[in-house]
Design an enzyme around this catalytic site. Structure first.
Site, PDB file in Angstrom:
ATOM      1  N   ASP A  53      44.644  30.604  35.752  1.00 32.14           N
ATOM      2  CA  ASP A  53      44.811  30.526  37.204  1.00 32.14           C
ATOM      3  C   ASP A  53      45.207  29.141  37.712  1.00 32.14           C
ATOM      4  OD1 ASP A  53      42.930  32.615  36.373  1.00 32.14           O
ATOM      5  OD2 ASP A  53      42.753  33.085  38.499  1.00 32.14           O
ATOM      6  N   HIS A  61      43.760  37.786  45.237  1.00 25.88           N
ATOM      7  CA  HIS A  61      44.328  36.980  46.327  1.00 25.88           C
ATOM      8  C   HIS A  61      45.853  37.136  46.403  1.00 25.88           C
ATOM      9  CE1 HIS A  61      40.608  34.149  46.003  1.00 25.88           C
ATOM     10  NE2 HIS A  61      40.391  35.150  46.842  1.00 25.88           N
TER      11      HIS A  61
END
Length: 258
Positions: free
Chosen positions: A8, A66
């Protein structure tokens, strides 16, 4: 062939770490895939940040819970084949959950993005049955299949690894921002790691300013999250995959502070 999977990417620090790492080692990889759901200011992926990461040398992008953090992600998903969002999102959502791209060495690489259901807030269909469907869609079009399983529970990720063992080349987890030390090759040849970790600020709580999070635990008063400042770290893993068999022959974790 050597495939780099980047954990990430979180905010400016994460993007800086990507440039720093790939400037010195990018040429040794045949294909690079990164989870970019937090790449823009710690939440979502914007068009300028997407284009910046393309310039860094990333070939493919995955998302997560997200995914919709930046409004212009809809434009990115509509006009680019090198980005996928979780295939098991429920409802009529934009984008695709899988894609097939060509690596630098000419190999066809399939990418599947899934999201977990344990401790995850958004509605999602079974990632296991969805994985079956997505594999069927792309298996005849590619030599290698990579799966980014964006999930919270280590048990759910571990189960997915064994469920897909021998049917895909690699399963790597994202989302928790903490790299796990369990990189391994499963019995039928699938490379696996529970979580790649976070590429972002070192002195932080999962990328966020540490004081904000500590204060929240102490007083319970919510505050707006802010991306932490300071030196970055780079997290990921390199999967060495036999193109003929589609199996992983070696896996190496990467953790580097700059």
């Amino acid at each position: 062939m050597k495939i780099l999977a980047i954990g990430d990417i979180f905010g400016r620090a994460g993007r800086d770490a990507v440039f720093e790492w790939l400037e010195h080692s990018g040429g040794e990889y045949d294909f690079i895939v990164a989870n970019a759901e937090n790449a823009a200011h710690g939440r979502g992926l914007s068009k300028p940040v997407f284009e910046e990461l393309l310039r860094a040398g990333i070939d493919a992008f995955t998302l997560g819970n997200h995914a919709w953090g930046c409004p212009d992600v809809t434009t990115i998903l509509r006009y680019n084949e090198n980005i996928v969002r979780p295939a098991n999102f429920e409802g009529d959502v934009l984008g695709s959950g899988s894609t097939v791209l060509t690596a630098k060495n000419g190999a066809k690489v399939g990418i599947i993005n899934l999201i977990g259901r344990v401790y995850m807030p958004q509605p999602a269909s079974s990632p296991f049955y969805t994985a079956d469907a997505e594999i069927e869609k792309i298996k005849d079009k590619c030599d290698i299949i990579l799966v980014d399983f964006h999930a919270e529970a280590t048990s759910e990720k571990n189960a997915m690894g064994y469920y897909l063992d021998g049917r895909v080349s690699a399963v790597f987890g994202t989302h928790t921002h903490i790299q796990t030390a369990d990189a391994k090759i499963l019995p039928k040849g699938t490379g696996y790691i529970t979580d790649l970790g976070m590429t972002g600020p070192v002195i932080s709580v999962l990328g966020v300013d540490k004081n904000i999070i500590v204060d929240r635990f102490l007083g319970g008063i919510p505050q707006k999250f802010a991306v932490a400042d300071g030196k970055p770290q780079f997290c990921g893993a390199v999967f060495e995959i036999d193109e003929n068999s589609g199996k992983t022959v070696n896996i190496t974790r990467i953790y580097k502070e700059f």
